[in-house]
Motif scaffolding. Structure first.
Motif, PDB file in Angstrom:
ATOM      1  N   VAL A  17      39.799  49.793  -5.909  1.00 55.18           N
ATOM      2  CA  VAL A  17      41.258  49.815  -7.204  1.00 55.18           C
ATOM      3  C   VAL A  17      40.037  49.744  -8.222  1.00 55.18           C
ATOM      4  O   VAL A  17      40.051  50.776  -9.253  1.00 55.18           O
ATOM      5  CB  VAL A  17      42.265  48.211  -7.394  1.00 55.18           C
ATOM      6  CG1 VAL A  17      43.256  48.566  -9.130  1.00 55.18           C
ATOM      7  CG2 VAL A  17      43.441  48.476  -6.053  1.00 55.18           C
TER       8      VAL A  17
ATOM      9  N   ARG B 223      39.336  57.092 -13.264  1.00 48.66           N
ATOM     10  CA  ARG B 223      40.030  57.291 -14.537  1.00 48.66           C
ATOM     11  C   ARG B 223      39.641  57.319 -15.325  1.00 48.66           C
ATOM     12  O   ARG B 223      40.536  57.778 -16.616  1.00 48.66           O
ATOM     13  CB  ARG B 223      41.432  56.878 -14.005  1.00 48.66           C
ATOM     14  CG  ARG B 223      41.745  57.372 -12.894  1.00 48.66           C
ATOM     15  CD  ARG B 223      43.203  57.053 -12.473  1.00 48.66           C
ATOM     16  NE  ARG B 223      43.661  56.820 -10.879  1.00 48.66           N
ATOM     17  CZ  ARG B 223      45.085  56.892 -10.084  1.00 48.66           C
ATOM     18  NH1 ARG B 223      46.212  56.820 -12.067  1.00 48.66           N
ATOM     19  NH2 ARG B 223      45.596  56.904  -9.404  1.00 48.66           N
TER      20      ARG B 223
ATOM     21  N   CYS C 241      45.625  51.189 -15.498  1.00 46.95           N
ATOM     22  CA  CYS C 241      45.611  52.520 -16.683  1.00 46.95           C
ATOM     23  C   CYS C 241      46.922  53.159 -16.936  1.00 46.95           C
ATOM     24  O   CYS C 241      47.017  53.868 -18.380  1.00 46.95           O
ATOM     25  CB  CYS C 241      44.747  54.092 -15.471  1.00 46.95           C
ATOM     26  SG  CYS C 241      42.653  52.809 -14.843  1.00 46.95           S
TER      27      CYS C 241
ATOM     28  N   ALA D  37      45.249  51.615  -9.634  1.00 45.60           N
ATOM     29  CA  ALA D  37      44.851  52.151 -10.399  1.00 45.60           C
ATOM     30  C   ALA D  37      45.836  52.185 -11.435  1.00 45.60           C
ATOM     31  O   ALA D  37      45.551  52.733 -12.700  1.00 45.60           O
ATOM     32  CB  ALA D  37      44.179  53.120 -10.299  1.00 45.60           C
TER      33      ALA D  37
ATOM     34  N   GLU E 153      38.321  53.536  -8.498  1.00 47.87           N
ATOM     35  CA  GLU E 153      38.822  54.240  -9.254  1.00 47.87           C
ATOM     36  C   GLU E 153      40.043  54.273 -10.029  1.00 47.87           C
ATOM     37  O   GLU E 153      39.436  55.060 -11.270  1.00 47.87           O
ATOM     38  CB  GLU E 153      40.475  54.264  -8.308  1.00 47.87           C
ATOM     39  CG  GLU E 153      41.523  55.251  -8.531  1.00 47.87           C
ATOM     40  CD  GLU E 153      41.327  56.483  -8.158  1.00 47.87           C
ATOM     41  OE1 GLU E 153      41.822  57.402  -9.100  1.00 47.87           O
ATOM     42  OE2 GLU E 153      39.948  57.406  -7.907  1.00 47.87           O
ATOM     43  N   ALA E 154      39.863  53.255 -10.484  1.00 42.58           N
ATOM     44  CA  ALA E 154      40.470  52.504 -12.114  1.00 42.58           C
ATOM     45  C   ALA E 154      39.316  53.398 -13.173  1.00 42.58           C
ATOM     46  O   ALA E 154      39.367  53.812 -14.266  1.00 42.58           O
ATOM     47  CB  ALA E 154      41.090  51.546 -12.804  1.00 42.58           C
TER      48      ALA E 154
END
Length: 293
Positions: free
Chosen positions: A203, A210, A34, A30, A206-207
């Motif tokens: 991933v 965020r 990001c 991530a 989580e990204a």
């Protein structure tokens, strides 16, 4: 500890190990998506002999974006928006602006990239707002007929915006993914990570946490289906290991007519123009000439 107890605990320990592995991998992955290392713009249109104007845009969510406006050789109300890829910058699109001299061109630095305001990158999801701001600016400048070309992530952002923005009369995407999780999974496999499909899912989750937005919202594969009857040109290098040819096939199958899939033999990721040269120029110029006539 007895052997029986060790056997009893083994599945729980293995599961815990997998969980830790996925959590660490998701955080690192991530971070790459990001908060990538942004390549600052190193070349300007001067290096290509192009006249230009420095432009500052504001997104609907208040971010400052840097852009170059390169006017056509002759006055026109036709314009092409040029959109770079992940970790790149507007200078990546200067070669395209040079052969598109019949059109006014706007070269945009996406949020958190190049000379635009530091923020959080969104793999084409957050960047939809950047594309919209650029289109608004072009219209305010008197451009009535708009086309756009996006490379890699730029193509993903473009497809998402153009799906419901009828101002874009024609779309070119070059090396653009159809489904984000598929290319993350492939990258994980290529790097030798086990459980690549699970890791890719972690991933993306989580990204998405965020960014505050699902990075799988309106995937390019779904967005491209909503372009018709506006035309789309899909450019794909046969040697692209980042966004493999199967992704272009998915985009092409999802798109409705009029659509064209242009294979560039031996081209890697974002290398199609460098490899195909004059043929790439002729095809892209002919495409915009038709849809912006």
């Amino acid at each position: 500890m007895s052997t029986a107890l060790r056997w009893a605990l083994a599945p729980a320990l293995a599961l815990a190990g997998v969980g830790i592995y996925l959590a660490i991998g998701a955080g690192r992955g991530a971070g790459e998506l990001c908060h990538p290392r942004s390549r600052q713009t190193r070349e300007s249109p001067d290096a290509y002999g192009l006249p230009f104007e420095e432009v500052e845009l504001r997104t609907p969510d208040g971010l400052r974006l840097a852009a170059w406006y390169v006017p056509a050789e002759q006055a026109t109300d036709r314009a092409v928006l040029l959109l770079h890829g992940h970790t790149a910058a507007r200078s990546q699109m200067l070669p395209h602006a040079r052969f598109l001299r019949d059109y006014n061109c706007l070269l945009l630095d996406f949020r958190n990239q190049g000379d635009s305001q530091p923020s959080c990158s969104g793999m084409g999801v957050l960047e939809v707002a950047d594309v919209r701001a650029a289109l608004d600016w072009l219209v305010a400048r008197g451009n009535a007929r708009l086309g756009a070309l996006g490379v890699s992530m730029g193509g993903a952002a473009l497809l998402r915006e153009a799906a419901d923005d009828a101002r874009v009369r024609g779309v070119v995407v070059d090396g653009t993914y159809a489904r984000l999780r598929a290319i993350i999974s492939k990258r994980a496999r290529d790097r030798g990570y086990p459980l690549s499909a699970l890791l890719a899912r972690a991933v993306v989750l989580e990204a998405s946490r965020r960014t505050g937005r699902s990075l799988e919202a309106l995937e390019p594969e779904a967005a491209i289906a909503r372009l018709a009857p506006r035309p789309v040109l899909i450019v794909q290098g046969t040697a692209d290991k980042t966004c493999p040819p199967a992704q272009a096939e998915r985009l092409y199958q999802a798109a409705a007519e009029p659509k064209t899939l242009y294979w560039v033999e031996g081209a890697g990721h974002t290398d199609a123009f460098a490899v195909a040269g004059n043929d790439y120029e002729l095809r892209v110029r002919a495409f915009f000439e038709r849809c912006l006539a």
